[in-house]
Design an enzyme around this catalytic site. Structure first.
Site, PDB file in Angstrom:
ATOM      1  N   GLY A  10       3.398  -2.009 -14.108  1.00  0.00           N
ATOM      2  CA  GLY A  10       2.105  -2.457 -13.566  1.00  0.00           C
ATOM      3  C   GLY A  10       1.055  -1.451 -13.994  1.00  0.00           C
ATOM      4  O   GLY A  10       1.084  -0.296 -13.562  1.00  0.00           O
ATOM      5  N   ALA A  11       0.168  -1.896 -14.890  1.00  0.00           N
ATOM      6  CA  ALA A  11      -0.865  -0.984 -15.401  1.00  0.00           C
ATOM      7  C   ALA A  11      -2.215  -1.308 -14.768  1.00  0.00           C
ATOM      8  O   ALA A  11      -3.254  -1.226 -15.408  1.00  0.00           O
ATOM      9  CB  ALA A  11      -0.947  -1.064 -16.922  1.00  0.00           C
ATOM     10  N   GLY A  12      -2.175  -1.718 -13.498  1.00  0.00           N
ATOM     11  CA  GLY A  12      -3.414  -1.959 -12.764  1.00  0.00           C
ATOM     12  C   GLY A  12      -3.939  -0.648 -12.217  1.00  0.00           C
ATOM     13  O   GLY A  12      -3.623   0.429 -12.737  1.00  0.00           O
ATOM     14  N   ASP A  35       3.066  -3.443 -18.605  1.00  0.00           N
ATOM     15  CA  ASP A  35       2.380  -4.541 -17.914  1.00  0.00           C
ATOM     16  C   ASP A  35       2.611  -5.807 -18.730  1.00  0.00           C
ATOM     17  O   ASP A  35       2.939  -5.732 -19.913  1.00  0.00           O
ATOM     18  CB  ASP A  35       0.875  -4.248 -17.802  1.00  0.00           C
ATOM     19  CG  ASP A  35       0.217  -5.025 -16.671  1.00  0.00           C
ATOM     20  OD1 ASP A  35      -0.125  -4.415 -15.637  1.00  0.00           O
ATOM     21  OD2 ASP A  35       0.040  -6.270 -16.812  1.00  0.00           O
ATOM     22  N   HIS A 177       4.343  -0.032   6.931  1.00  0.00           N
ATOM     23  CA  HIS A 177       3.075   0.421   6.361  1.00  0.00           C
ATOM     24  C   HIS A 177       1.945  -0.337   7.057  1.00  0.00           C
ATOM     25  O   HIS A 177       2.016  -1.541   7.217  1.00  0.00           O
ATOM     26  CB  HIS A 177       3.116   0.079   4.870  1.00  0.00           C
ATOM     27  CG  HIS A 177       1.957   0.588   4.101  1.00  0.00           C
ATOM     28  ND1 HIS A 177       1.320   1.768   4.385  1.00  0.00           N
ATOM     29  CD2 HIS A 177       1.328   0.085   3.014  1.00  0.00           C
ATOM     30  CE1 HIS A 177       0.350   1.949   3.506  1.00  0.00           C
ATOM     31  NE2 HIS A 177       0.338   0.945   2.675  1.00  0.00           N
TER      32      HIS A 177
HETATM   33  N1  APR Z   1       5.376  -7.109 -14.846  1.00  0.00           N
HETATM   34  C1  APR Z   1       4.536  -6.073 -15.055  1.00  0.00           C
HETATM   35  N2  APR Z   1       3.293  -6.030 -14.562  1.00  0.00           N
HETATM   36  C2  APR Z   1       2.878  -7.078 -13.840  1.00  0.00           C
HETATM   37  C3  APR Z   1       3.703  -8.192 -13.572  1.00  0.00           C
HETATM   38  C4  APR Z   1       5.012  -8.180 -14.123  1.00  0.00           C
HETATM   39  N3  APR Z   1       5.860  -9.182 -13.921  1.00  0.00           N
HETATM   40  N4  APR Z   1       2.992  -9.050 -12.817  1.00  0.00           N
HETATM   41  C5  APR Z   1       1.788  -8.516 -12.599  1.00  0.00           C
HETATM   42  N5  APR Z   1       1.704  -7.310 -13.217  1.00  0.00           N
HETATM   43  C6  APR Z   1       0.583  -6.394 -13.299  1.00  0.00           C
HETATM   44  C7  APR Z   1      -0.758  -7.065 -13.390  1.00  0.00           C
HETATM   45  O1  APR Z   1      -0.976  -7.561 -14.701  1.00  0.00           O
HETATM   46  C8  APR Z   1      -1.700  -5.922 -13.022  1.00  0.00           C
HETATM   47  O2  APR Z   1      -2.140  -5.197 -14.148  1.00  0.00           O
HETATM   48  O3  APR Z   1       0.478  -5.600 -12.106  1.00  0.00           O
HETATM   49  C9  APR Z   1      -0.837  -5.022 -12.124  1.00  0.00           C
HETATM   50  C10 APR Z   1      -1.371  -4.896 -10.693  1.00  0.00           C
HETATM   51  O4  APR Z   1      -2.556  -4.203 -10.752  1.00  0.00           O
HETATM   52  P1  APR Z   1      -3.802  -4.456  -9.749  1.00  0.00           P
HETATM   53  O5  APR Z   1      -4.047  -5.913  -9.634  1.00  0.00           O
HETATM   54  O6  APR Z   1      -4.900  -3.548 -10.198  1.00  0.00           O
HETATM   55  O7  APR Z   1      -3.240  -3.982  -8.352  1.00  0.00           O
HETATM   56  P2  APR Z   1      -3.170  -2.486  -7.795  1.00  0.00           P
HETATM   57  O8  APR Z   1      -4.412  -2.166  -7.041  1.00  0.00           O
HETATM   58  O9  APR Z   1      -2.724  -1.572  -8.874  1.00  0.00           O
HETATM   59  O10 APR Z   1      -2.001  -2.628  -6.706  1.00  0.00           O
HETATM   60  C11 APR Z   1      -0.665  -2.850  -7.141  1.00  0.00           C
HETATM   61  O11 APR Z   1       0.359  -1.748  -5.292  1.00  0.00           O
HETATM   62  O12 APR Z   1      -0.571  -0.760  -3.432  1.00  0.00           O
HETATM   63  C12 APR Z   1       0.046  -1.897  -3.934  1.00  0.00           C
HETATM   64  O13 APR Z   1      -0.868  -3.697  -2.581  1.00  0.00           O
HETATM   65  C13 APR Z   1      -0.854  -3.115  -3.859  1.00  0.00           C
HETATM   66  O14 APR Z   1       0.874  -4.692  -4.364  1.00  0.00           O
HETATM   67  C14 APR Z   1      -0.234  -4.000  -4.893  1.00  0.00           C
HETATM   68  C15 APR Z   1       0.249  -2.995  -5.938  1.00  0.00           C
END
Ligand code: APR
Length: 308
Positions: A10-12, A35, A177
């Site tokens: 997950g590169a969010g 991601d 949490h």
């Molecule tokens: N494989 C890899 N990455 C994925 C997949 C997958 N199958 N599905 C979604 N993603 C990626 C998305 O493309 C996105 O870049 O996960 C990333 C999530 O990033 P954000 O939407 O920015 O979310 P973020 O604020 O980073 O939070 C991520 O952590 O704290 C928790 O509640 C929050 O569940 C959430 C998670």
């Protein structure tokens, strides 16, 4: 002491911040950022690597859309998921994120069967369970991040209240949490001085309440998206404890096997983290009200698990 490779899935917001903190602390030789979005992990990883000469770290950072580069990682931090969109129920979100965490976990088990997994995706306690079920890893190697974040928020607010260093504040929280968090005020101290001797009960209650709503307070400011600086710091502190075998006592979500009267449910408890992941769950004697709150917290997690 450090690891060879740590992969962040997950590169969010949370994932990219984890990758950067891991690299800046040189906790491993290589950080891999994965991601599903094409170009995003590659671009963010390259940008972070280009900061290495300025920041002075030698951890290589690379991005990918597949798990080839993650092969044999020592540790994974799973932040993949989606946020709730208009028209989506909590159950929709739960099922979507469970599907994502399931597919990520299957890949982890395939490319790195000996890895330790730190789960960050929400709802945390349930996603950690999904990861454990899917990987088939023992509980020692699948841990959820929540308590370090909740205590960090609690400690940061106490530091402001008393105008003292955050370094001198120790705290412990149990339970799920957020809403169902159970702060152990009796285990909260300022350089060993019980916090109840420094802050009057009504002020302390207000700080506890602010901590419970810490995530929502950030969301209310940001409007789009949720917290990521403190969550990434918390996940990386757990990773550091593990890869450096520090044997730290940190609150984390562990799959309970009889401790605190619970079985087969992930719940925030004091954990000893070091080589191999979870080394021990510390079982404390709780007051009646703390024990009740923890049981309610476990019940809440079970209800969400049942919805899957
Ligand atoms: N494989 C890899 N990455 C994925 C997949 C997958 N199958 N599905 C979604 N993603 C990626 C998305 O493309 C996105 O870049 O996960 C990333 C999530 O990033 P954000 O939407 O920015 O979310 P973020 O604020 O980073 O939070 C991520 O952590 O704290 C928790 O509640 C929050 O569940 C959430 C998670």
């Amino acid at each position: 002491m450090s690891a060879r490779k740590i992969t962040v899935v997950g590169a969010g917001h949370v994932g990219e911040a984890c990758a950067q903190r891991l690299a800046e602390k040189e906790l491993c030789e290589e950080v891999v950022l994965i991601d599903i979005l094409e170009g995003i992990p590659q671009g963010k990883a390259l940008d972070q690597w280009e900061s290495a000469p300025v920041e002075g770290f030698d951890t290589r950072v690379t991005g990918a859309n597949d798990y080839g580069p993650a092969e044999d990682s020592d540790l994974f931090i799973v932040t993949a998921g989606i946020a709730r969109k208009p028209g989506m129920s909590r159950d929709d979100l739960l099922r979507t994120n469970a599907g994502i965490v399931r597919s990520v976990s299957a890949e982890i088990a395939r490319v790195a069967p000996e890895a330790v997994v730190i789960v960050v995706s929400n709802p945390l306690d349930v996603m950690a369970w999904v990861a454990k079920e899917t990987t088939g890893f023992p509980r020692e190697r699948v841990i959820g991040m929540a308590g370090v974040l909740d205590t960090a928020r609690f400690r940061s607010f106490i530091a402001l209240e008393l105008d003292v260093s955050v370094e001198d504040i120790q705290a412990m929280v149990l339970g799920g949490h957020g809403d169902t968090m159970v702060p152990l005020v009796s285990c909260t101290s300022v350089s060993g001085i019980p916090v109840s001797r420094l802050i009057p009960p009504e002020r302390l209650a207000a700080i506890v309440e602010r901590t419970r709503n810490g995530g929502a307070e950030i969301v209310a400011h940001l409007k789009t998206g949720s917290a990521y600086y403190a969550p990434s710091a918390a996940a990386v502190q757990m990773a550091e404890a593990i890869v450096r075998n520090k044997r730290r006592i940190l609150p984390a979500a562990a799959c309970l096997e009889g401790e605190y009267g619970q079985e087969g449910v992930y719940l925030g408890v004091p954990c000893k983290l070091g080589a191999g992941g979870l080394m021990e769950v510390l079982e404390l004697e709780l007051s009646e009200s703390e024990a009740e709150a923890l049981a309610r917290s476990a019940e809440h997690v079970r209800q969400v698990m049942a919805r899957l």
